[in-house]
Design a protein around this motif. Structure first.
Motif, PDB file in Angstrom:
ATOM      1  N   SER A  62     -20.288  81.307  95.038  1.00 44.80           N
ATOM      2  CA  SER A  62     -21.697  81.800  94.644  1.00 44.80           C
ATOM      3  C   SER A  62     -21.863  81.591  93.206  1.00 44.80           C
ATOM      4  O   SER A  62     -22.850  81.128  92.741  1.00 44.80           O
ATOM      5  CB  SER A  62     -21.609  83.369  95.060  1.00 44.80           C
ATOM      6  OG  SER A  62     -21.477  83.886  96.224  1.00 44.80           O
ATOM      7  N   ASN A  63     -20.861  81.534  92.370  1.00 48.23           N
ATOM      8  CA  ASN A  63     -20.861  81.366  91.070  1.00 48.23           C
ATOM      9  C   ASN A  63     -21.125  79.963  90.824  1.00 48.23           C
ATOM     10  O   ASN A  63     -22.150  79.693  89.685  1.00 48.23           O
ATOM     11  CB  ASN A  63     -19.565  81.723  90.265  1.00 48.23           C
ATOM     12  CG  ASN A  63     -19.502  83.078  89.904  1.00 48.23           C
ATOM     13  OD1 ASN A  63     -20.397  83.872  89.984  1.00 48.23           O
ATOM     14  ND2 ASN A  63     -18.317  83.572  89.613  1.00 48.23           N
ATOM     15  N   ASP A 159      -6.013  78.688  94.147  1.00 50.25           N
ATOM     16  CA  ASP A 159      -4.670  79.142  93.692  1.00 50.25           C
ATOM     17  C   ASP A 159      -4.282  78.156  92.807  1.00 50.25           C
ATOM     18  O   ASP A 159      -3.437  78.831  91.701  1.00 50.25           O
ATOM     19  CB  ASP A 159      -3.833  78.922  95.164  1.00 50.25           C
ATOM     20  CG  ASP A 159      -4.054  80.096  96.089  1.00 50.25           C
ATOM     21  OD1 ASP A 159      -4.756  81.270  95.896  1.00 50.25           O
ATOM     22  OD2 ASP A 159      -3.592  79.956  97.279  1.00 50.25           O
ATOM     23  N   GLU A 160      -4.170  77.000  92.724  1.00 52.63           N
ATOM     24  CA  GLU A 160      -3.696  76.042  91.778  1.00 52.63           C
ATOM     25  C   GLU A 160      -4.543  75.674  90.602  1.00 52.63           C
ATOM     26  O   GLU A 160      -4.205  75.315  89.764  1.00 52.63           O
ATOM     27  CB  GLU A 160      -3.277  74.701  92.546  1.00 52.63           C
ATOM     28  CG  GLU A 160      -2.275  74.901  93.601  1.00 52.63           C
ATOM     29  CD  GLU A 160      -1.132  75.354  93.034  1.00 52.63           C
ATOM     30  OE1 GLU A 160      -0.506  75.047  91.937  1.00 52.63           O
ATOM     31  OE2 GLU A 160      -0.286  76.058  93.795  1.00 52.63           O
ATOM     32  N   LEU A 192     -19.790  71.659  83.533  1.00 58.98           N
ATOM     33  CA  LEU A 192     -19.337  73.027  83.520  1.00 58.98           C
ATOM     34  C   LEU A 192     -17.691  72.957  83.544  1.00 58.98           C
ATOM     35  O   LEU A 192     -17.154  72.186  83.802  1.00 58.98           O
ATOM     36  CB  LEU A 192     -19.452  73.562  84.917  1.00 58.98           C
ATOM     37  CG  LEU A 192     -19.048  74.943  85.325  1.00 58.98           C
ATOM     38  CD1 LEU A 192     -19.685  76.141  84.473  1.00 58.98           C
ATOM     39  CD2 LEU A 192     -19.053  75.351  86.725  1.00 58.98           C
ATOM     40  N   ALA A 193     -17.283  73.770  82.532  1.00 62.30           N
ATOM     41  CA  ALA A 193     -15.857  73.844  82.095  1.00 62.30           C
ATOM     42  C   ALA A 193     -15.278  74.437  83.344  1.00 62.30           C
ATOM     43  O   ALA A 193     -15.461  75.484  84.050  1.00 62.30           O
ATOM     44  CB  ALA A 193     -15.685  74.892  81.044  1.00 62.30           C
ATOM     45  N   PHE A 198     -12.749  79.867  87.497  1.00 58.60           N
ATOM     46  CA  PHE A 198     -11.358  80.582  87.829  1.00 58.60           C
ATOM     47  C   PHE A 198     -11.029  81.726  86.828  1.00 58.60           C
ATOM     48  O   PHE A 198     -10.034  82.269  86.730  1.00 58.60           O
ATOM     49  CB  PHE A 198     -10.474  79.697  87.783  1.00 58.60           C
ATOM     50  CG  PHE A 198     -10.246  78.508  88.666  1.00 58.60           C
ATOM     51  CD1 PHE A 198     -10.691  78.753  90.003  1.00 58.60           C
ATOM     52  CD2 PHE A 198     -10.346  77.391  88.018  1.00 58.60           C
ATOM     53  CE1 PHE A 198     -10.602  77.507  90.945  1.00 58.60           C
ATOM     54  CE2 PHE A 198     -10.496  76.031  88.715  1.00 58.60           C
ATOM     55  CZ  PHE A 198     -10.671  76.157  90.143  1.00 58.60           C
ATOM     56  N   GLU A 199     -12.538  82.202  86.227  1.00 61.26           N
ATOM     57  CA  GLU A 199     -12.404  83.229  85.039  1.00 61.26           C
ATOM     58  C   GLU A 199     -11.985  84.557  85.848  1.00 61.26           C
ATOM     59  O   GLU A 199     -12.438  84.966  86.875  1.00 61.26           O
ATOM     60  CB  GLU A 199     -13.714  83.348  84.324  1.00 61.26           C
ATOM     61  CG  GLU A 199     -13.928  82.330  83.372  1.00 61.26           C
ATOM     62  CD  GLU A 199     -15.523  82.504  82.777  1.00 61.26           C
ATOM     63  OE1 GLU A 199     -15.453  82.332  81.619  1.00 61.26           O
ATOM     64  OE2 GLU A 199     -16.262  83.154  83.303  1.00 61.26           O
ATOM     65  N   GLU A 200     -11.266  85.518  84.983  1.00 64.70           N
ATOM     66  CA  GLU A 200     -10.869  86.575  85.481  1.00 64.70           C
ATOM     67  C   GLU A 200     -11.893  87.815  85.308  1.00 64.70           C
ATOM     68  O   GLU A 200     -12.778  87.361  84.507  1.00 64.70           O
ATOM     69  CB  GLU A 200      -9.583  87.053  84.835  1.00 64.70           C
ATOM     70  CG  GLU A 200      -8.328  86.208  85.225  1.00 64.70           C
ATOM     71  CD  GLU A 200      -7.004  86.837  84.419  1.00 64.70           C
ATOM     72  OE1 GLU A 200      -7.033  87.896  83.452  1.00 64.70           O
ATOM     73  OE2 GLU A 200      -5.961  86.235  84.642  1.00 64.70           O
TER      74      GLU A 200
END
Length: 203
Positions: A62-63, A159-160, A192-193, A198-200
Motif C-alpha cells: 500500500s505504501n 524480512d531481509e 524512492l529510498a 521498511f520504515e518502522e
C-alpha cells in the motif's frame, strides 16, 4: 503474494480437472468465481488460492502504491493497479502482481479501462514476498512477466529488507537500505529510498 493451495476451497463449489486435462478458463468464468474473500491466480489450468497476505505485506504494498501511484498520476504516465487485477498471459495463465503499472502508451484510445482482464503483462510488476513463497514460484512468475512484455520487476523481501531488480528472468541488481529504487525508463524520474519501504512505525 503468498503461495497458496493448488485447489480452491471445497465450500466454493468449484470442481477440479484431471492434471492431464486442464480446464480452459474464459475471462467470464474466472471473474464469476465466488466472492468469498479469496484471491485466485490461474496457473496451467489450475486455480491457485492466493490466501491472505498479512498486515506487513499489505502495508508495504500500500505504501508503494501511494508513493508510486502519486508520482504516476501527477506526471500522467499511465495507471497503477493493485492485486485485484489479473493480467492474461499468452499461455492462458492469469497473474496478479501485488502492485503493477501500465504505461499510457499501451492505453491510447481508451477513455475507460477494461472491466475484465488486461491482455499482456504490466510494464512494471512488483511482488512482495511472503514466508510461504518458493524460489520456483517466484521464478515462474518473473519468466512469464518477461515473456509477456514486462520491462521491469521489483521483488521486495520484507524480512531481509532488500529489493531484487529484474529486466529479464535473471536479477540485475540487489538493492539494500542505503540504495534507491529507480523507475528507470519505465517510470521516468521516479526514485524512492529502499529504506522507506521498511520504515518502522513512528506514532
Amino acid at each position: 503474494m503468498p503461495l497458496a493451495s493448488n485447489e480452491p476451497k471445497a465450500e466454493s463449489g468449484l470442481s477440479t480437472q484431471p492434471a492431464s486435462e486442464p480446464k480452459v478458463w474464459t475471462d467470464a468464468e474466472f471473474m464469476a468465481l465466488p466472492q468469498d474473500g479469496h484471491r485466485y491466480e490461474l496457473v496451467n489450468g489450475e486455480l491457485i488460492d492466493m490466501g491472505n497476505s498479512g498486515m506487513e505485506h499489505g502495508w508495504i504494498a500500500s505504501n508503494l502504491m501511494i508513493v508510486l501511484g502519486g508520482f504516476v498520476r501527477t506526471h500522467k504516465l499511465g495507471v497503477m493497479c493493485d492485486s485485484s487485477i489479473a493480467f492474461s498471459m499468452k499461455n492462458g495463465n492469469r497473474r496478479s502482481p501485488d502492485v503493477s503499472f501500465v504505461a499510457k502508451e499501451r492505453l491510447q484510445g481508451l477513455r475507460r479501462l477494461p472491466k475484465g482482464f488486461f491482455q499482456g503483462a504490466p510494464d512494471l510488476a512488483v511482488e512482495v514476498l511472503s514466508p510461504s513463497n518458493t524460489v520456483e514460484e517466484i521464478h515462474e512468475k518473473i519468466v512469464e512477466y518477461s515473456e509477456n512484455g514486462t520491462r521491469l520487476v521489483w521483488v521486495i523481501h520484507p524480512d531481509e529488507q532488500y529489493v531484487l531488480v529484474y529486466h529479464s528472468p535473471s536479477p540485475d541488481r540487489l538493492l539494500r537500505l542505503q540504495d534507491a529504487l529507480e523507475g528507470e525508463s519505465v517510470v521516468p524520474g521516479f526514485s524512492l529510498a529502499v529504506s522507506e519501504l521498511f520504515e518502522e512505525l513512528d506514532f
